[in-house]
Design an enzyme around this catalytic site. Structure first.
Site, short mmCIF file in Angstrom:
data_model
loop_
_atom_site.label_atom_id
_atom_site.label_comp_id
_atom_site.label_asym_id
_atom_site.label_seq_id
_atom_site.Cartn_x
_atom_site.Cartn_y
_atom_site.Cartn_z
N HIS A 1 0.82 -1.20 0.00
CA HIS A 1 0.00 0.00 0.00
C HIS A 1 0.86 1.26 0.00
O HIS A 1 1.06 1.91 1.03
CB HIS A 1 -0.96 -0.02 1.19
CG HIS A 1 -2.12 -0.94 1.01
ND1 HIS A 1 -2.85 -1.47 2.04
CD2 HIS A 1 -2.68 -1.44 -0.13
CE1 HIS A 1 -3.80 -2.25 1.56
NE2 HIS A 1 -3.72 -2.25 0.25
N HIS B 1 -0.36 -8.80 0.98
CA HIS B 1 -1.46 -8.91 1.96
C HIS B 1 -2.08 -10.29 1.99
O HIS B 1 -2.81 -10.63 2.93
CB HIS B 1 -2.54 -7.88 1.63
CG HIS B 1 -2.00 -6.51 1.39
ND1 HIS B 1 -1.74 -6.03 0.12
CD2 HIS B 1 -1.62 -5.54 2.25
CE1 HIS B 1 -1.24 -4.80 0.21
NE2 HIS B 1 -1.16 -4.49 1.48
N CYS C 1 3.25 -11.97 2.43
CA CYS C 1 4.23 -11.91 3.51
C CYS C 1 4.20 -13.22 4.31
O CYS C 1 3.11 -13.69 4.68
CB CYS C 1 3.92 -10.73 4.43
SG CYS C 1 4.98 -10.66 5.89
N HIS D 1 -10.21 -4.88 4.89
CA HIS D 1 -8.78 -4.79 4.58
C HIS D 1 -8.38 -6.05 3.81
O HIS D 1 -8.84 -7.15 4.13
CB HIS D 1 -7.96 -4.68 5.86
CG HIS D 1 -6.51 -4.39 5.62
ND1 HIS D 1 -5.60 -5.39 5.32
CD2 HIS D 1 -5.82 -3.24 5.60
CE1 HIS D 1 -4.41 -4.85 5.14
NE2 HIS D 1 -4.51 -3.55 5.30
N GLU E 1 -5.85 -7.96 3.80
CA GLU E 1 -5.32 -9.06 4.61
C GLU E 1 -6.44 -9.81 5.31
O GLU E 1 -6.42 -11.05 5.38
CB GLU E 1 -4.32 -8.53 5.64
CG GLU E 1 -3.70 -9.64 6.47
CD GLU E 1 -2.81 -9.15 7.59
OE1 GLU E 1 -2.75 -9.82 8.64
OE2 GLU E 1 -2.16 -8.09 7.42
N THR F 1 -2.06 -8.68 11.06
CA THR F 1 -0.67 -8.45 11.45
C THR F 1 -0.32 -6.98 11.65
O THR F 1 0.75 -6.68 12.19
CB THR F 1 0.30 -9.02 10.40
OG1 THR F 1 0.13 -8.32 9.15
CG2 THR F 1 0.08 -10.51 10.20
N CYS G 1 2.86 -8.32 13.52
CA CYS G 1 4.21 -8.59 13.05
C CYS G 1 5.24 -7.72 13.76
O CYS G 1 4.93 -6.67 14.31
CB CYS G 1 4.30 -8.43 11.54
SG CYS G 1 4.51 -6.74 10.96
N ASN H 1 -0.88 -0.22 8.77
CA ASN H 1 0.17 0.00 9.77
C ASN H 1 0.54 1.47 9.87
O ASN H 1 0.87 1.96 10.94
CB ASN H 1 1.38 -0.88 9.48
CG ASN H 1 2.23 -0.39 8.33
OD1 ASN H 1 3.12 0.44 8.51
ND2 ASN H 1 1.96 -0.88 7.13
N SER I 1 5.40 0.21 4.50
CA SER I 1 5.39 0.16 3.04
C SER I 1 5.85 1.49 2.43
O SER I 1 5.68 1.70 1.22
CB SER I 1 3.99 -0.21 2.53
OG SER I 1 3.00 0.62 3.11
#
EC number: 1.17.7.4
Length: 339
Positions: A48, A82, A104, A132, A134, A173, A203, A233, A276
């Site tokens: 992203h 994602h 990931c 989202h 993910e 994550t 993460c 994030n 990112s």
């Protein structure tokens, strides 16, 4: 008389910017372009960040949201960092598309946890943000209804499991560490038998960047987070800075996004970057402030990162090895889509 620029103390957060999963995903696209040649199709933004996506487009990457947008082709199709629902690679296989999974590895870990819990007969609670990519990918690992999404404490209070003795939880994550702790604690209070991951799902990069922001935000008048508005994030970093008492906390993609009416009369500034966001954009922001201030930059480090993830198998081959494979495929067209 030449006006003297005021001094600005800049606290630069470390770690910041690219994490190992993002590096792996971007490298996978660049390596595929080198080995297979353009075009290379990428389902969803590989990470992203608009700057990264535009740079890869310029090299020949074609971004799509759904596989239906990919024509009949022998060009590779890459899945973003994602992760994707199981239906996506199944659709690709049905079309005989060559796919490269750049998910990931830490997201893949969550997928595997979900499958293990499901096989053991547990209903799964996923702590995450609705919509989202993910979250969509994680929920799509299992049959519909196997995973229940909760976003807030209110969701936890309203949740009624099929069997409170057979529950497990997993998390997205890239969540706020503090928010997630509160939600997980609420789940454990309501359902003491609930099973969690052996190692937390948020993460290392998300955790480390939030810790760096926590260390800096109380010490500065304003804070800039370099990142995209659709980056989970990065959004969490801005929220963390705000909660730590920073009076002005803003998320910007580029230096051009800075509202100087908010940053024109400060003596201290914190700068961080989402996982990112490339370092070149951090430098761009610092250069913009350097045009208006004399900068006194101090790095604030809260963790050392040395995590590395190997590239997907399909893009690890040396060019000469791949060339031989492609020649073989060309000689036997029926196998072309299985290179």
């Amino acid at each position: 008389m030449i006006a003297t620029k005021p001094t600005l103390t800049v606290l630069l957060c470390t770690p910041r910017g690219f994490c190992a999963g993002v590096v792996r995903a971007i490298d996978a696209v660049e390596r595929a372009l080198k080995l297979y040649g353009p075009p290379v199709y990428v389902r969803h933004e590989i990470v992203h960040n608009k700057y990264v996506v535009e740079a890869l487009k310029a090299k020949g990457a074609v971004f799509v949201e759904e596989l239906a947008e990919v024509p009949e082709t022998t060009a590779p199709v890459i899945f973003s960092a994602h992760g994707v629902a199981k239906s996506v690679p199944a659709e690709a296989a049905a079309r005989n598309l060559l796919t490269i999974d750049a998910t990931c590895p830490l997201v893949t870990k969550v997928h595997r946890e979900a499958e293990i819990h499901w096989r053991r007969g547990r209903e799964i609670v996923l702590v995450g943000h609705h919509g989202h990519p993910e979250v969509v990918g994680t929920m799509g690992q299992l049959p519909e209804g196997a995973v229940r999404l909760v976003e807030t404490l209110e969701d936890v209070a309203a949740f009624t499991p099929r069997d409170p003795e057979r529950l497990a939880f997993i998390t997205q994550t890239t969540l706020s560490v503090d928010d997630t702790v509160g939600i997980v604690d609420a789940l454990k209070q309501r359902f003491p038998a609930i099973v969690g991951p052996h190692k937390e799902d948020i993460c290392y990069a998300t955790t480390n960047r939030q810790q760096a922001v926590k260390a800096v935000a109380p010490r500065v008048e304003a804070m800039i987070i370099v990142g995209a508005p659709n980056s989970s994030n990065s959004l969490r970093l801005r929220e963390v800075a705000e909660r730590q008492g920073c009076a002005v906390s803003r998320l910007v993609q580029r230096a051009a996004d800075i509202d100087w009416s908010e940053f024109g009369a400060i003596a201290s500034l914190g700068v961080a970057a989402g996982a990112s966001a490339p370092e070149v954009l951090v430098e761009e922001v610092l250069d913009a402030f350097a045009e208006r201030y004399v900068l006194a930059v101090e790095t604030v480090s809260t963790a050392d990162e040395s995590v590395f993830f190997p590239l997907p198998r399909e893009v690890r081959d040396a060019p000469e090895t791949l060339a031989a494979r492609l020649e073989d495929a060309a000689a036997r067209p029926v196998l072309a889509a299985k290179v």
